[in-house]
Scaffold this motif. Structure first.
Motif, PDB file in Angstrom:
ATOM      1  N   LEU A 275       0.855  -1.178   0.000  1.00  0.00           N
ATOM      2  CA  LEU A 275       0.000   0.000   0.000  1.00  0.00           C
ATOM      3  C   LEU A 275       0.894   1.232   0.000  1.00  0.00           C
ATOM      4  N   LEU A 276       0.594   2.185  -0.863  1.00  0.00           N
ATOM      5  CA  LEU A 276       1.444   3.350  -1.076  1.00  0.00           C
ATOM      6  C   LEU A 276       0.834   4.557  -0.370  1.00  0.00           C
ATOM      7  N   PHE A 277       1.542   5.058   0.648  1.00  0.00           N
ATOM      8  CA  PHE A 277       1.075   6.202   1.426  1.00  0.00           C
ATOM      9  C   PHE A 277       2.247   6.751   2.222  1.00  0.00           C
ATOM     10  N   PRO A 278       2.390   8.054   2.357  1.00  0.00           N
ATOM     11  CA  PRO A 278       1.515   9.137   1.906  1.00  0.00           C
ATOM     12  C   PRO A 278       1.849   9.679   0.528  1.00  0.00           C
ATOM     13  N   ILE A 279       2.777   9.019  -0.180  1.00  0.00           N
ATOM     14  CA  ILE A 279       3.051   9.416  -1.556  1.00  0.00           C
ATOM     15  C   ILE A 279       2.975   8.199  -2.454  1.00  0.00           C
ATOM     16  N   VAL A 280       2.787   8.462  -3.739  1.00  0.00           N
ATOM     17  CA  VAL A 280       2.900   7.460  -4.798  1.00  0.00           C
ATOM     18  C   VAL A 280       4.094   7.876  -5.647  1.00  0.00           C
TER      19      VAL A 280
ATOM     20  N   ALA B 234      11.103   8.083   1.369  1.00  0.00           N
ATOM     21  CA  ALA B 234      11.451   7.087   0.367  1.00  0.00           C
ATOM     22  C   ALA B 234      10.316   6.897  -0.631  1.00  0.00           C
ATOM     23  N   GLN B 235      10.656   6.279  -1.748  1.00  0.00           N
ATOM     24  CA  GLN B 235       9.678   5.993  -2.797  1.00  0.00           C
ATOM     25  C   GLN B 235       8.451   5.286  -2.223  1.00  0.00           C
ATOM     26  N   HIS B 236       7.283   5.742  -2.626  1.00  0.00           N
ATOM     27  CA  HIS B 236       5.991   5.168  -2.242  1.00  0.00           C
ATOM     28  C   HIS B 236       5.657   5.337  -0.758  1.00  0.00           C
ATOM     29  N   GLY B 237       6.453   6.112  -0.027  1.00  0.00           N
ATOM     30  CA  GLY B 237       6.088   6.400   1.356  1.00  0.00           C
ATOM     31  C   GLY B 237       6.470   5.306   2.334  1.00  0.00           C
ATOM     32  N   PHE B 238       5.961   5.456   3.551  1.00  0.00           N
ATOM     33  CA  PHE B 238       6.399   4.598   4.661  1.00  0.00           C
ATOM     34  C   PHE B 238       5.381   3.560   5.109  1.00  0.00           C
ATOM     35  N   ALA B 239       4.134   3.642   4.645  1.00  0.00           N
ATOM     36  CA  ALA B 239       3.104   2.740   5.185  1.00  0.00           C
ATOM     37  C   ALA B 239       3.462   1.280   4.970  1.00  0.00           C
TER      38      ALA B 239
END
Length: 290
Positions: free
Chosen positions: A45-50, A68-73
Motif C-alpha cells: 500500500l502506497l502512502f503518503p506518496i505514490v 522514500a519511494q511510495h512512502g512509509f506505510a
C-alpha cells in the motif's frame, strides 16, 4: 490473518497491512510470492506518496524530511482493529517516527472485504489535525504472469473497459516524465511483453476505464476495478514472472515540480476533521475472453 470464501483464500500481513496471498478455490496462487530475485513486494500500500519526490525529500515550510519511494506505510506494522468472517480492518496512526518523515497528523484505516469471488480493499485517510492534510494513496498488487491457467506470458492480455487513447508517461529518474508517448492499447487491449517495461512503468494519468481484465482469453483470469482512482500504473521487470496493475490517486513528482510538498501535483488535500476513501477490487473470473 486470513479471509476465506468458497472462491478465494486471502492472507493479509500486519506489516504494511499487505495482502501476501491470493489463492483460488483450486489452490492456484494468483499473487506474486515476493521472490527477492525479482522483487520482494507482493501488494504494498502506497502512502503518503505514490512514486518518488525529488531527491527523496519532502520539503514543507522550508524544512526537509526524508521520504522514500511510495512512502512509509508499507514498512510500518498496522494494528488489526476489527475482524469478521468476511472482513478485516487495519489501522495506522501518526506517531513520532512518521512525523520525522511526514510532519502531519493522520489516521489510515484499510479494510479488506471478501464476498464470494471479489476482494474489495478500501483505504480511508482521515485528518485529525488542524491544517489540511496533503496525501496520495495507491495500490500496488503484483499478479502472477503467467497466471496458473495455461498459456504463456505472451498469450496474456490486459483488456480495458474502454478504449485508452491518451498518451502515457514514464518515470525518469523516479520522477514523472515531462514528455509523453503513445498509448500501447489497441482497441482497448494491451499485449504486455518485456520490452514494454524496459523503461520502467507505464503511467496512465487519466484512464477512461474503471476496470481492466488480465489473463489469457478463454481461460480463468482476474478483473481489477478502480472506480474513483484517477490514475493507473502498469509495471513489471523484464523477465519477471509478475505484472502489477496499480490503481493510484496521485503520482510521482513531475520533473519540473515545485519544491514545496503541498504544491505537488496529484495530491489530495483533506480538510481538518474530514476523510477521503480510496478503493479497488479484485474479482476472480472464470473466463477473460472478450
Amino acid at each position: 490473518m486470513r479471509l476465506k470464501s468458497g472462491y478465494l483464500d486471502v492472507e493479509i500481513a500486519p506489516l504494511g497491512a499487505e495482502m501476501v496471498r491470493l489463492v483460488d478455490k483450486q489452490g492456484h496462487d494468483l499473487l506474486w510470492n515476493g521472490d527477492a530475485a525479482f522483487w520482494t513486494g507482493r501488494a504494498p500500500l502506497l502512502f503518503p506518496i505514490v512514486g518518488r519526490l525529488p531527491n527523496d525529500q519532502l520539503v514543507h515550510g522550508g524544512v526537509i524530511y526524508p521520504m522514500a519511494q511510495h512512502g512509509f506505510a508499507r514498512r510500518r506494522v498496522f494494528t488489526l482493529e476489527e475482524r469478521t468472517s468476511s472482513s478485516a480492518r487495519f489501522a495506522l496512526h501518526a506517531d513520532e517516527e512518521t512525523r520525522k518523515q511526514y510532519p502531519f497528523d493522520f489516521e489510515l484505516a484499510v479494510t479488506y472485504t471478501l464476498v464470494e469471488a471479489t476482494l474489495t480493499i478500501e483505504a480511508v485517510v482521515s485528518n485529525p489535525g488542524a491544517v489540511p492534510l496533503p496525501a496520495s494513496f495507491g495500490f500496488h498488487p503484483a499478479f502472477r504472469w503467467p497466471l496458473p491457467y495455461g498459456g504463456t506470458r505472451a498469450d496474456h492480455r490486459l483488456i480495458f473497459e474502454k478504449a485508452e487513447v491518451d498518451p502515457i508517461h514514464r518515470p525518469v529518474g523516479g520522477l514523472l516524465s515531462a514528455a509523453a508517448e503513445p498509448n500501447p492499447a489497441v482497441d482497448a487491449v494491451v499485449e504486455p511483453d518485456d520490452a514494454m517495461f524496459a523503461r520502467d512503468a507505464l503511467i496512465f494519468l487519466a484512464p477512461r476505464s474503471h476496470h481492466v481484465r488480465f489473463g489469457v482469453p478463454g481461460e480463468p483470469g482476474l478483473e481489477v476495478a478502480f472506480p474513483g482512482m484517477p490514475q493507473l500504473g502498469l509495471w513489471s521487470k523484464p523477465g519477471a514472472p509478475f505484472l502489477c496493475i496499480e490503481p493510484w490517486s496521485g503520482y510521482a513528482s513531475p520533473e519540473d515540480a515545485p519544491a514545496e510538498f503541498t504544491r505537488k501535483p496529484g495530491l489530495s488535500l483533506i480538510e481538518p476533521g474530514t476523510s477521503r476513501s480510496f478503493a479497488m477490487a479484485v474479482r476472480w473470473l472464470p473466463d477473460v475472453g472478450r
